[in-house]
Each structure stands twice: as structure tokens, then as C-alpha cells.
Motif scaffolding. Structure first.
Motif, PDB file in Angstrom:
ATOM      1  N   GLN A   1       0.839  -1.193   0.000  1.00  0.00           N
ATOM      2  CA  GLN A   1       0.000   0.000   0.000  1.00  0.00           C
ATOM      3  C   GLN A   1       0.878   1.248   0.000  1.00  0.00           C
ATOM      4  O   GLN A   1       1.858   1.322   0.745  1.00  0.00           O
ATOM      5  N   VAL A   2       0.515   2.196  -0.812  1.00  0.00           N
ATOM      6  CA  VAL A   2       1.242   3.453  -0.908  1.00  0.00           C
ATOM      7  C   VAL A   2       0.271   4.597  -0.688  1.00  0.00           C
ATOM      8  O   VAL A   2      -0.797   4.646  -1.304  1.00  0.00           O
ATOM      9  N   GLN A   3       0.635   5.502   0.178  1.00  0.00           N
ATOM     10  CA  GLN A   3      -0.158   6.717   0.374  1.00  0.00           C
ATOM     11  C   GLN A   3       0.603   7.898  -0.206  1.00  0.00           C
ATOM     12  O   GLN A   3       1.808   8.029   0.006  1.00  0.00           O
ATOM     13  N   LEU A   4      -0.126   8.739  -0.917  1.00  0.00           N
ATOM     14  CA  LEU A   4       0.474   9.874  -1.610  1.00  0.00           C
ATOM     15  C   LEU A   4      -0.169  11.160  -1.109  1.00  0.00           C
ATOM     16  O   LEU A   4      -1.402  11.254  -1.048  1.00  0.00           O
ATOM     17  N   ILE A   5       0.656  12.137  -0.786  1.00  0.00           N
ATOM     18  CA  ILE A   5       0.149  13.416  -0.297  1.00  0.00           C
ATOM     19  C   ILE A   5       0.771  14.536  -1.103  1.00  0.00           C
ATOM     20  O   ILE A   5       2.001  14.722  -1.093  1.00  0.00           O
ATOM     21  N   GLU A   6      -0.088  15.308  -1.781  1.00  0.00           N
ATOM     22  CA  GLU A   6       0.375  16.426  -2.602  1.00  0.00           C
ATOM     23  C   GLU A   6       0.419  17.718  -1.786  1.00  0.00           C
ATOM     24  O   GLU A   6      -0.355  17.890  -0.837  1.00  0.00           O
ATOM     25  N   SER A   7       1.277  18.625  -2.214  1.00  0.00           N
ATOM     26  CA  SER A   7       1.345  19.958  -1.623  1.00  0.00           C
ATOM     27  C   SER A   7       1.888  20.925  -2.666  1.00  0.00           C
ATOM     28  O   SER A   7       2.406  20.504  -3.703  1.00  0.00           O
ATOM     29  N   GLY A   8       1.739  22.224  -2.375  1.00  0.00           N
ATOM     30  CA  GLY A   8       2.333  23.242  -3.231  1.00  0.00           C
ATOM     31  C   GLY A   8       1.373  23.937  -4.183  1.00  0.00           C
ATOM     32  O   GLY A   8       1.790  24.807  -4.943  1.00  0.00           O
ATOM     33  N   GLY A   9       0.106  23.559  -4.144  1.00  0.00           N
ATOM     34  CA  GLY A   9      -0.854  24.212  -5.019  1.00  0.00           C
ATOM     35  C   GLY A   9      -1.214  25.599  -4.526  1.00  0.00           C
ATOM     36  O   GLY A   9      -0.698  26.078  -3.514  1.00  0.00           O
ATOM     37  N   GLY A  10      -2.097  26.269  -5.267  1.00  0.00           N
ATOM     38  CA  GLY A  10      -2.548  27.583  -4.858  1.00  0.00           C
ATOM     39  C   GLY A  10      -3.010  28.417  -6.030  1.00  0.00           C
ATOM     40  O   GLY A  10      -3.295  27.894  -7.114  1.00  0.00           O
ATOM     41  N   LEU A  11      -3.079  29.716  -5.788  1.00  0.00           N
ATOM     42  CA  LEU A  11      -3.525  30.679  -6.786  1.00  0.00           C
ATOM     43  C   LEU A  11      -2.325  31.453  -7.318  1.00  0.00           C
ATOM     44  O   LEU A  11      -1.508  31.954  -6.525  1.00  0.00           O
ATOM     45  N   VAL A  12      -2.221  31.549  -8.625  1.00  0.00           N
ATOM     46  CA  VAL A  12      -1.110  32.263  -9.239  1.00  0.00           C
ATOM     47  C   VAL A  12      -1.610  32.985 -10.476  1.00  0.00           C
ATOM     48  O   VAL A  12      -2.575  32.538 -11.114  1.00  0.00           O
ATOM     49  N   GLN A  13      -0.978  34.089 -10.815  1.00  0.00           N
ATOM     50  CA  GLN A  13      -1.346  34.817 -12.030  1.00  0.00           C
ATOM     51  C   GLN A  13      -0.747  34.135 -13.254  1.00  0.00           C
ATOM     52  O   GLN A  13       0.281  33.449 -13.165  1.00  0.00           O
ATOM     53  N   ALA A  14      -1.377  34.339 -14.371  1.00  0.00           N
ATOM     54  CA  ALA A  14      -0.858  33.801 -15.628  1.00  0.00           C
ATOM     55  C   ALA A  14       0.583  34.269 -15.831  1.00  0.00           C
ATOM     56  O   ALA A  14       0.915  35.430 -15.568  1.00  0.00           O
ATOM     57  N   GLY A  15       1.419  33.337 -16.271  1.00  0.00           N
ATOM     58  CA  GLY A  15       2.840  33.624 -16.443  1.00  0.00           C
ATOM     59  C   GLY A  15       3.685  33.268 -15.237  1.00  0.00           C
ATOM     60  O   GLY A  15       4.917  33.238 -15.327  1.00  0.00           O
ATOM     61  N   GLY A  16       3.026  32.987 -14.124  1.00  0.00           N
ATOM     62  CA  GLY A  16       3.737  32.650 -12.906  1.00  0.00           C
ATOM     63  C   GLY A  16       4.133  31.188 -12.833  1.00  0.00           C
ATOM     64  O   GLY A  16       3.934  30.417 -13.791  1.00  0.00           O
ATOM     65  N   SER A  17       4.677  30.810 -11.671  1.00  0.00           N
ATOM     66  CA  SER A  17       5.185  29.452 -11.478  1.00  0.00           C
ATOM     67  C   SER A  17       4.699  28.872 -10.153  1.00  0.00           C
ATOM     68  O   SER A  17       4.431  29.607  -9.193  1.00  0.00           O
ATOM     69  N   LEU A  18       4.604  27.569 -10.130  1.00  0.00           N
ATOM     70  CA  LEU A  18       4.328  26.807  -8.912  1.00  0.00           C
ATOM     71  C   LEU A  18       5.124  25.517  -8.975  1.00  0.00           C
ATOM     72  O   LEU A  18       5.385  25.003 -10.071  1.00  0.00           O
ATOM     73  N   ARG A  19       5.457  24.978  -7.813  1.00  0.00           N
ATOM     74  CA  ARG A  19       6.065  23.654  -7.762  1.00  0.00           C
ATOM     75  C   ARG A  19       5.219  22.759  -6.870  1.00  0.00           C
ATOM     76  O   ARG A  19       5.055  23.048  -5.680  1.00  0.00           O
ATOM     77  N   LEU A  20       4.702  21.712  -7.442  1.00  0.00           N
ATOM     78  CA  LEU A  20       3.951  20.725  -6.688  1.00  0.00           C
ATOM     79  C   LEU A  20       4.897  19.639  -6.192  1.00  0.00           C
ATOM     80  O   LEU A  20       5.841  19.260  -6.898  1.00  0.00           O
ATOM     81  N   SER A  21       4.613  19.155  -5.001  1.00  0.00           N
ATOM     82  CA  SER A  21       5.354  18.030  -4.433  1.00  0.00           C
ATOM     83  C   SER A  21       4.373  16.932  -4.068  1.00  0.00           C
ATOM     84  O   SER A  21       3.214  17.209  -3.732  1.00  0.00           O
TER      85      SER A  21
END
Length: 122
Positions: free
Chosen positions: A1-21
Motif C-alpha cells: 500500500q502506498v499513500q500519496l500526499i500532494e502539496s504546493g498548489g494555490g492561486l497564481v497569475q498567468a505567467g507565474g510558477s508553482l512547484r507541486l510536491s
């Protein structure tokens, strides 16, 4: 069994950057191909990117090529999705997934995170 937990999302303006983990539980992380999928409101879940067990191979949906980068750190049981030059069309819930097959097909993945919202404003 593997559990996966995402983080790093949110609100950003067009042209911006985000990094999801996405952090995986357990000791078998390096045995799995990892993928990222996204689901826009009212639409089906779609493939974004995948990475092989070693991290040596990656592939992407055409719409994100050159803007998104998938990577993994097997020592940290973590897969990343670096998203640059974001567009409003990238808005959706992003899911990481683990499976045995290097594939862009959702049904090939056995384990899924709960998803995280990414919103890109124009």
C-alpha cells in the motif's frame, strides 16, 4: 500500500510558477513509475507528465512541454512537478499517482493522492 500526499498548489497569475510536491509513504517508492494528472471543472482527469523509476525518462502531454518539468528524489520518496509560464487553461485539481507501468493512461496507476487545487488567473 502506498499513500500519496500532494502539496504546493494555490492561486497564481498567468505567467507565474508553482512547484507541486508529492510525498509517498513506505519503502517501495523507487519501484513505482510516478505520474501527474489534472482535472478541470466539469472535465475528465487527464494525463500531464510521467517519470520512470530511476528518473531517467520522462514524458509529457503536448500542452505542457517546455513549461512543466517532472522530477523525483527517491531518497526523499518525493516526486515534483515544476510548472512555469502557467496559463488559465492549467487550472484544475492536480493528482499524483503511482503505478507499475510507464504510461499516460490513468488506469495504469494503482495509487492516487487526494489532489490539490491549482488556479491560474488571467
Amino acid at each position: 500500500q502506498v499513500q500519496l500526499i500532494e502539496s504546493g498548489g494555490g492561486l497564481v497569475q498567468a505567467g507565474g510558477s508553482l512547484r507541486l510536491s508529492c510525498v509517498a509513504s513506505g519503502r517501495t517508492f523507487s519501484r513505482y513509475v510516478m505520474g501527474w494528472f489534472r482535472q478541470a471543472p466539469g472535465k475528465e482527469r487527464k494525463f500531464v507528465a510521467a517519470i520512470s523509476r530511476s528518473g531517467g525518462d520522462t514524458f509529457y502531454v503536448d500542452s505542457v512541454k517546455g513549461r512543466f518539468t517532472i522530477s523525483r528524489d527517491n531518497a526523499k520518496n518525493t516526486v515534483y512537478l515544476q510548472m512555469n509560464s502557467l496559463e488559465p487553461e492549467d487550472t484544475g485539481v492536480y493528482y499524483c499517482a503511482a503505478g507499475p507501468t510507464y504510461s499516460g493512461v490513468a488506469g495504469s496507476y494503482d495509487y492516487w493522492g487526494q489532489g490539490i487545487q491549482v488556479t491560474v488567473s488571467s
